[in-house]
Design a protein around this motif. Structure first.
Motif, mmCIF file in Angstrom:
data_model
loop_
_atom_site.group_PDB
_atom_site.id
_atom_site.type_symbol
_atom_site.label_atom_id
_atom_site.label_comp_id
_atom_site.label_asym_id
_atom_site.label_seq_id
_atom_site.Cartn_x
_atom_site.Cartn_y
_atom_site.Cartn_z
ATOM 1 N N LYS A 84 0.777 -1.249 0.000
ATOM 2 C CA LYS A 84 0.000 0.000 0.000
ATOM 3 C C LYS A 84 0.800 1.286 0.000
ATOM 4 O O LYS A 84 0.248 2.358 0.277
ATOM 5 C CB LYS A 84 -0.945 -0.006 1.188
ATOM 6 N N VAL A 86 2.433 4.279 -1.784
ATOM 7 C CA VAL A 86 2.398 4.951 -3.081
ATOM 8 C C VAL A 86 3.813 5.066 -3.667
ATOM 9 O O VAL A 86 4.060 4.680 -4.811
ATOM 10 C CB VAL A 86 1.759 6.352 -2.916
ATOM 11 N N TYR A 149 0.241 1.869 -7.415
ATOM 12 C CA TYR A 149 -0.608 1.427 -6.304
ATOM 13 C C TYR A 149 -2.082 1.719 -6.631
ATOM 14 O O TYR A 149 -2.953 0.860 -6.491
ATOM 15 C CB TYR A 149 -0.193 2.142 -5.010
ATOM 16 N N PHE A 178 -10.864 7.013 2.498
ATOM 17 C CA PHE A 178 -10.143 8.284 2.419
ATOM 18 C C PHE A 178 -8.918 8.163 3.352
ATOM 19 O O PHE A 178 -8.205 7.175 3.228
ATOM 20 C CB PHE A 178 -11.115 9.448 2.637
ATOM 21 N N SER A 198 5.347 7.799 5.223
ATOM 22 C CA SER A 198 5.089 8.734 4.127
ATOM 23 C C SER A 198 3.763 9.454 4.352
ATOM 24 O O SER A 198 3.517 10.487 3.744
ATOM 25 C CB SER A 198 5.105 8.020 2.779
ATOM 26 N N ASN A 199 2.919 8.925 5.232
ATOM 27 C CA ASN A 199 1.637 9.583 5.510
ATOM 28 C C ASN A 199 1.770 10.587 6.659
ATOM 29 O O ASN A 199 2.644 10.473 7.512
ATOM 30 C CB ASN A 199 0.562 8.549 5.851
ATOM 31 N N LEU A 200 0.857 11.541 6.634
ATOM 32 C CA LEU A 200 0.987 12.683 7.546
ATOM 33 C C LEU A 200 0.862 12.303 9.031
ATOM 34 O O LEU A 200 1.722 12.672 9.833
ATOM 35 C CB LEU A 200 -0.074 13.737 7.170
ATOM 36 N N TYR A 203 3.693 10.491 10.714
ATOM 37 C CA TYR A 203 4.880 11.360 10.752
ATOM 38 C C TYR A 203 4.751 12.375 11.887
ATOM 39 O O TYR A 203 5.706 12.628 12.650
ATOM 40 C CB TYR A 203 5.092 12.069 9.404
ATOM 41 N N LEU A 215 8.597 17.882 10.990
ATOM 42 C CA LEU A 215 7.679 17.500 9.916
ATOM 43 C C LEU A 215 7.959 18.349 8.686
ATOM 44 O O LEU A 215 8.033 19.578 8.781
ATOM 45 C CB LEU A 215 6.233 17.727 10.389
ATOM 46 N N VAL A 217 6.386 20.004 5.715
ATOM 47 C CA VAL A 217 5.064 20.371 5.200
ATOM 48 C C VAL A 217 5.208 20.527 3.689
ATOM 49 O O VAL A 217 5.945 21.403 3.213
ATOM 50 C CB VAL A 217 4.558 21.682 5.857
ATOM 51 N N TYR A 218 4.475 19.674 2.967
ATOM 52 C CA TYR A 218 4.641 19.658 1.511
ATOM 53 C C TYR A 218 3.817 20.761 0.851
ATOM 54 O O TYR A 218 2.782 20.518 0.243
ATOM 55 C CB TYR A 218 4.240 18.296 0.940
ATOM 56 N N GLY A 229 -2.228 21.334 2.171
ATOM 57 C CA GLY A 229 -3.126 20.343 1.565
ATOM 58 C C GLY A 229 -4.268 19.957 2.495
ATOM 59 O O GLY A 229 -4.088 19.882 3.717
ATOM 60 N N TYR A 233 -9.772 13.077 6.807
ATOM 61 C CA TYR A 233 -9.184 12.127 7.764
ATOM 62 C C TYR A 233 -10.298 11.420 8.524
ATOM 63 O O TYR A 233 -11.113 12.055 9.180
ATOM 64 C CB TYR A 233 -8.251 12.865 8.734
ATOM 65 N N ASP A 295 0.539 15.279 -5.500
ATOM 66 C CA ASP A 295 -0.444 15.632 -4.463
ATOM 67 C C ASP A 295 -1.540 16.536 -5.021
ATOM 68 O O ASP A 295 -1.255 17.481 -5.764
ATOM 69 C CB ASP A 295 0.240 16.382 -3.313
ATOM 70 N N CYS A 299 -8.833 16.985 -1.216
ATOM 71 C CA CYS A 299 -9.510 15.726 -1.529
ATOM 72 C C CYS A 299 -10.391 15.339 -0.352
ATOM 73 O O CYS A 299 -9.902 15.164 0.770
ATOM 74 C CB CYS A 299 -8.464 14.633 -1.781
#
Ligand code: UFG
Length: 363
Positions: A84, A86, A149, A178, A198-200, A203, A215, A217-218, A229, A233, A295, A299
């Protein structure tokens, strides 16, 4: 009902096993621990106070799967078994296609052979195309996936639709998740990604507990409430309950149905970080770095179909999820990495494919 849970010791699988047991179902669980820990089996038995059969198998091994379906009269399958990540899927696409499609086909074959007609599939919002309007409904466009994926989930959905069409009497629910977050209230099971998360949420939690320095922040220049983003959640317990609702829905139905499992609400990166800091009292140092390739700015789900047809809605808040993630992270700062216990359990599993032995009866 007796439910075969393939991939039942992973993050979503393990929480779902607890909800199924709490709902009075019997479970038979299988996992090969390729992305989970054997420690989970004992924890699930301890938390639930129930014993259930566990098989240390790769579900693509059709002979072994056949053995499980011969040992137990299975009424329904929940299929979580698959890779799973990405980023990893971009680097090793063939492994993702072989594993995710292979497991789905093997499970369908076992179902055909043993006359099992109900299946719930762990799909993902990643199957939706990137140009869609928000919120995403089940009728939003799918395909044009951003990574292998996503394509594996898309293809598995198609395999399952075709299998359900060819087997009259089959009933399949495709659940598009989601962003799952949080942990069981006990703090004894939770999300434990291999390596750097890799998930928020994981992390953030690992930064708060001191395992990570800060962290990344992308991007803070998106057209969103604060430039970061926005995602939908969903608390892992709510997601797990969605599977129980889906199983009830399959009763007396045939064909394939699709449901978004989300909250319908968007939360930004900064909002999630602030909620986590408040729930934990710990600080989460951050630095803004560039946008992450692929990204979306925003979403989130339209989850009204699940509310209407499954009678399911997400009930827990971001604050609940942060408090629960923190409890899990504090109690298990290194996740399930408990070398002695893991080694003992692995050794005992090596000598027995179904762990009905005493090593699993509540230590
Ligand atoms: N983010 C950061 N820093 C990080 C990690 C993430 O700023 O270290 C940001 C992302 O840019 C994004 C948000 O936090 O805005 C959420 O990112 P995640 O990686 O946690 O989740 P994604 O929405 O990118 O993807 C996840 C799963 C997919 C799944 C998808 C469904 O990883 O498998 O949700 O919507 F398909």
């Amino acid at each position: 009902m007796r439910i075969f849970v393939a991939g039942g010791t992973g993050y979503i699988g393990s929480h779902t096993v607890l909800e199924l047991l709490a709902g009075g179902h019997d479970v038979v669980v299988a996992d090969d621990f390729s992305n989970s820990s054997p420690v989970v089996v004992n924890r699930l038995r301890q938390i639930s106070g129930k014993f259930f059969p566990f098989y240390n198998i790769d579900v693509r091994d059709e002979a072994k799967l056949d053995g499980v379906f011969s040992d137990h009269k299975i009424d329904c399958v929940i299929h979580f078994a698959g890779m799973k990540s990405v980023g990893e899927s971009v680097k090793m696409p063939l492994a993702y296609y072989a594993d995710n499609l292979g497991a789905t086909i093997a499970l369908c074959r076992a179902m055909e052979k043993h006359g099992v007609s109900k299946l719930v599939f762990s799909s993902s919002a990643t199957v939706y195309s990137s140009g869609n309007q928000m919120p995403l409904t089940e009728d939003s466009a799918v395909g044009n996936c951003a990574n292998p994926y996503g394509w594996t989930k898309y293809m598995c959905e198609q395999i399952l639709r075709d299998a359900a069409a060819a087997n009259s009497g089959w009933s399949v629910a495709l659940l598009r998740y989601f962003n799952p977050v949080g942990a069981h209230i006990s703090g004894d099971i939770g999300e434990d990604p291999l390596g750097t998360p890799s998930n928020l949420m994981p992390y953030i939690a690992q930064t708060a507990v001191g395992r990570r320095e800060s962290l990344n922040v992308y991007g803070d220049d998106y057209d969103t409430i604060d430039g970061t983003g926005v995602r939908d959640y969903i608390h892992i317990d709510d997601l797990a309950k969605g599977h129980v609702a889906a199983i009830n829905h399959l009763e007396g139905k045939t064909g394939t149905s699709v449901f978004n499992l989300g909250t319908g609400k968007g939360t930004s990166v900064y909002e999630l970080v602030r909620a986590f800091e408040k729930a934990s009292g710990a600080s989460v140092p951050q630095k803004v770095v560039g946008r992450r390739e692929g990204d979306l700015p925003i979403c989130y789900a339209d989850a009204s179909k699940a509310a209407r047809e499954l009678g399911w809605i997400a009930e827990k808040s971001i604050e609940d999820a942060c408090a629960d993630s923190w409890r899990w992270q504090k109690k298990n700062p290194d996740g399930y990495l408990d070398t002695i216990a893991s080694t003992q359990v692995r050794n005992s599993l090596a000598s027995s494919s179904c762990s009905s032995n005493s090593a699993f009866s509540g230590t």
